[in-house]
Motif scaffolding. Structure first.
Motif, PDB file in Angstrom:
ATOM      1  N   ARG A   2       0.868  -1.141   0.067  1.00  0.00           N
ATOM      2  CA  ARG A   2      -0.064  -0.017   0.036  1.00  0.00           C
ATOM      3  C   ARG A   2       1.090   1.298  -0.006  1.00  0.00           C
ATOM      4  O   ARG A   2       2.058   1.226   0.500  1.00  0.00           O
ATOM      5  CB  ARG A   2      -0.890   0.044   1.298  1.00  0.00           C
ATOM      6  N   ALA A   4       0.357   6.122  -0.164  1.00  0.00           N
ATOM      7  CA  ALA A   4      -0.462   6.967  -0.216  1.00  0.00           C
ATOM      8  C   ALA A   4      -0.222   7.889  -1.672  1.00  0.00           C
ATOM      9  O   ALA A   4       0.997   8.084  -1.676  1.00  0.00           O
ATOM     10  CB  ALA A   4      -0.284   7.915   0.952  1.00  0.00           C
ATOM     11  N   ARG A  13      -5.208   9.633  -1.901  1.00  0.00           N
ATOM     12  CA  ARG A  13      -5.688   8.440  -1.726  1.00  0.00           C
ATOM     13  C   ARG A  13      -4.783   7.332  -1.550  1.00  0.00           C
ATOM     14  O   ARG A  13      -3.642   7.450  -1.929  1.00  0.00           O
ATOM     15  CB  ARG A  13      -6.571   7.970  -3.118  1.00  0.00           C
ATOM     16  N   VAL A  14      -5.039   6.393  -0.930  1.00  0.00           N
ATOM     17  CA  VAL A  14      -4.184   5.157  -0.512  1.00  0.00           C
ATOM     18  C   VAL A  14      -4.495   4.155  -1.650  1.00  0.00           C
ATOM     19  O   VAL A  14      -5.735   3.707  -1.972  1.00  0.00           O
ATOM     20  CB  VAL A  14      -4.448   4.585   0.875  1.00  0.00           C
ATOM     21  N   ASP A  16      -2.454   0.772  -4.252  1.00  0.00           N
ATOM     22  CA  ASP A  16      -1.668  -0.221  -4.440  1.00  0.00           C
ATOM     23  C   ASP A  16      -0.250   0.332  -5.070  1.00  0.00           C
ATOM     24  O   ASP A  16      -0.411   1.166  -6.120  1.00  0.00           O
ATOM     25  CB  ASP A  16      -2.044  -1.513  -5.020  1.00  0.00           C
ATOM     26  N   THR A 122       4.827   4.719   2.124  1.00  0.00           N
ATOM     27  CA  THR A 122       4.489   3.427   1.524  1.00  0.00           C
ATOM     28  C   THR A 122       5.014   2.286   2.545  1.00  0.00           C
ATOM     29  O   THR A 122       5.726   2.606   3.381  1.00  0.00           O
ATOM     30  CB  THR A 122       4.846   3.073  -0.082  1.00  0.00           C
ATOM     31  N   GLU A 123       4.879   0.930   2.181  1.00  0.00           N
ATOM     32  CA  GLU A 123       5.349   0.079   3.155  1.00  0.00           C
ATOM     33  C   GLU A 123       6.908  -0.384   3.178  1.00  0.00           C
ATOM     34  O   GLU A 123       7.312  -0.676   4.082  1.00  0.00           O
ATOM     35  CB  GLU A 123       4.466  -1.115   2.941  1.00  0.00           C
ATOM     36  N   LEU A 316      -1.248   4.582   7.712  1.00  0.00           N
ATOM     37  CA  LEU A 316      -1.073   5.056   6.285  1.00  0.00           C
ATOM     38  C   LEU A 316      -2.647   5.115   5.738  1.00  0.00           C
ATOM     39  O   LEU A 316      -2.823   6.088   4.718  1.00  0.00           O
ATOM     40  CB  LEU A 316      -0.557   3.730   5.469  1.00  0.00           C
ATOM     41  N   GLU A 317      -3.673   4.567   6.156  1.00  0.00           N
ATOM     42  CA  GLU A 317      -5.140   4.476   5.677  1.00  0.00           C
ATOM     43  C   GLU A 317      -5.548   5.813   6.082  1.00  0.00           C
ATOM     44  O   GLU A 317      -6.505   6.311   5.563  1.00  0.00           O
ATOM     45  CB  GLU A 317      -5.808   3.451   6.192  1.00  0.00           C
ATOM     46  N   GLN A 318      -5.012   6.668   7.001  1.00  0.00           N
ATOM     47  CA  GLN A 318      -5.333   7.962   7.446  1.00  0.00           C
ATOM     48  C   GLN A 318      -4.526   9.128   6.926  1.00  0.00           C
ATOM     49  O   GLN A 318      -4.510  10.150   7.437  1.00  0.00           O
ATOM     50  CB  GLN A 318      -5.313   8.004   8.953  1.00  0.00           C
ATOM     51  N   SER A 343      -1.374  -0.517  11.884  1.00  0.00           N
ATOM     52  CA  SER A 343      -2.984  -0.380  11.313  1.00  0.00           C
ATOM     53  C   SER A 343      -3.572   0.671  12.669  1.00  0.00           C
ATOM     54  O   SER A 343      -2.943   0.956  13.596  1.00  0.00           O
ATOM     55  CB  SER A 343      -3.375  -1.686  11.501  1.00  0.00           C
TER      56      SER A 343
END
Length: 343
Positions: A2, A4, A13-14, A16, A122-123, A316-318, A343
């Motif tokens: 994932r 951003a 937006r997040v 791939d 990113t990860e 990351l999703e935030q 998370s």
């Protein structure tokens, strides 16, 4: 994995992203934490900084720390080791690199600078050995991230060339860079250090970190100095008026170091006669040189507090919140951090 992506103005937006494949001697890192920088906010709010334009979805982020994924005995690195990463990889052979001005290299590969080089929100990410700086075992991931903005402040101080210890200094703009500049000023200057920021909670934080006086307007500097102005102004705002404010705040024959990036990529208004009649010494600060070792030492010895200015942490999703909070001065946000693998 994932990541951003900034798609356009205030459109984050997040999505791939392919897993990186390290080239040559590069090191694969799990991204532990990423700071949202003022330059990232310009890309978020304006979609560009000058000629660096986001023309397609782009992953920002250049202030970051990571953990080494595999043992690299050839580099003295162990799996799980925390490292800070210099986002810049200058070419090393152009005129400016050979002069020692690696921060001005026109061929630099800079992580998180559109349109070419995606950043660290990113990860996983890979980096060249020259960009990797192991940190002491007791460092936190946040402290390792904050070495980059501290490094920018150290470089600006190098440009300031303090002439004597008994100089007055004003820091204009109390975001993370300004607060790092303030603390360096308190270490190096034995006279008054002033701080100006129109956002009350940022000015209060400057006071907590050592400013002798704080105010919401630079006009206070005239009162504090009996109309003389300060010897040195360190400008770290995003205001188009930052240059003019700095010029009004400094004494005749004084020095100004411009560190901030103005909204709209313009300084306005700007009085040429004021600059000329004061005979000012003006320096423009861009990124940093080889300063990571000094930054690590300052944090390790407790001489600079990089923790206090970190106000918010996000998954990351935030990521959109991590940008919108400082952009809108929401909830007392000063420095926001994204934790890509939490998370």
């Amino acid at each position: 994995m994932r990541a951003a992506y900034i798609h356009g103005i205030r459109d984050l937006r997040v999505g791939d992203k392919p897993t990186p494949q390290p080239a040559g001697n590069e090191v694969l890192l799990s991204v532990s934490a990423v700071g949202v920088c003022g330059s990232d906010l310009h890309y978020y709010k304006e979609g560009a900084i000058g000629s660096a334009v986001i023309s397609q979805p782009f992953v920002p982020g250049h202030e970051f720390a990571g953990r080494v994924l595999e043992d690299r005995p050839d580099l003295g690195l162990k799996a799980g080791q925390l490292v800070a990463v210099d986002p810049a990889k200058p070419c090393g052979h152009c005129e400016w690199c050979e002069r020692g001005h690696v921060n001005l290299c026109p061929n630099v590969e800079f992580m998180g600078a559109p349109p070419k080089t995606h950043g660290a929100m990113t990860e996983l990410i890979s980096a060249s050995p020259s960009q990797i700086f192991p940190v002491p075992d007791n460092f936190t991931e946040i402290q390792a991230v904050m070495l980059e903005p501290l490094g920018v402040a150290i470089h600006a101080w190098d440009l300031a060339k303090m002439k004597r210890m008994m100089e007055t200094v004003a820091v204009i703009g109390c975001g993370p860079i300004g607060l790092c500049l303030l603390q360096l000023a308190k270490l190096l200057c034995k006279d008054k250090v002033y701080a100006i920021d129109p956002v009350g909670y940022r000015a209060n934080l400057a006071k907590k970190l050592g400013a002798d006086e704080v105010a919401d307007s630079h006009t206070a500097i005239a009162d504090w100095t009996n109309g003389r102005g300060v010897d040195l102004v360190l400008e770290a705002t995003n205001s188009p008026m930052g240059f003019q404010i700095a010029a009004e705040s400094v004494r005749i024959g004084g020095r100004v170091v411009l560190v901030g990036i103005p909204d709209g990529d313009q300084y306005t208004p700007l009085s040429a006669s004021l600059l000329r009649r004061k005979g000012l010494d003006i320096k423009m600060s861009r990124r940093m040189g080889h300063v990571y070792e000094r930054a690590i030492k300052l944090v390790a010895e407790g001489r600079v507090d990089v923790d206090t200015m970190v106000t918010h942490r996000f998954a990351l999703e935030q990521a959109d919140d991590a940008f919108s909070y400082p952009a809108e001065f929401h909830d007392g946000a000063v420095k926001t951090i994204i934790l890509p693998n939490q998370s």
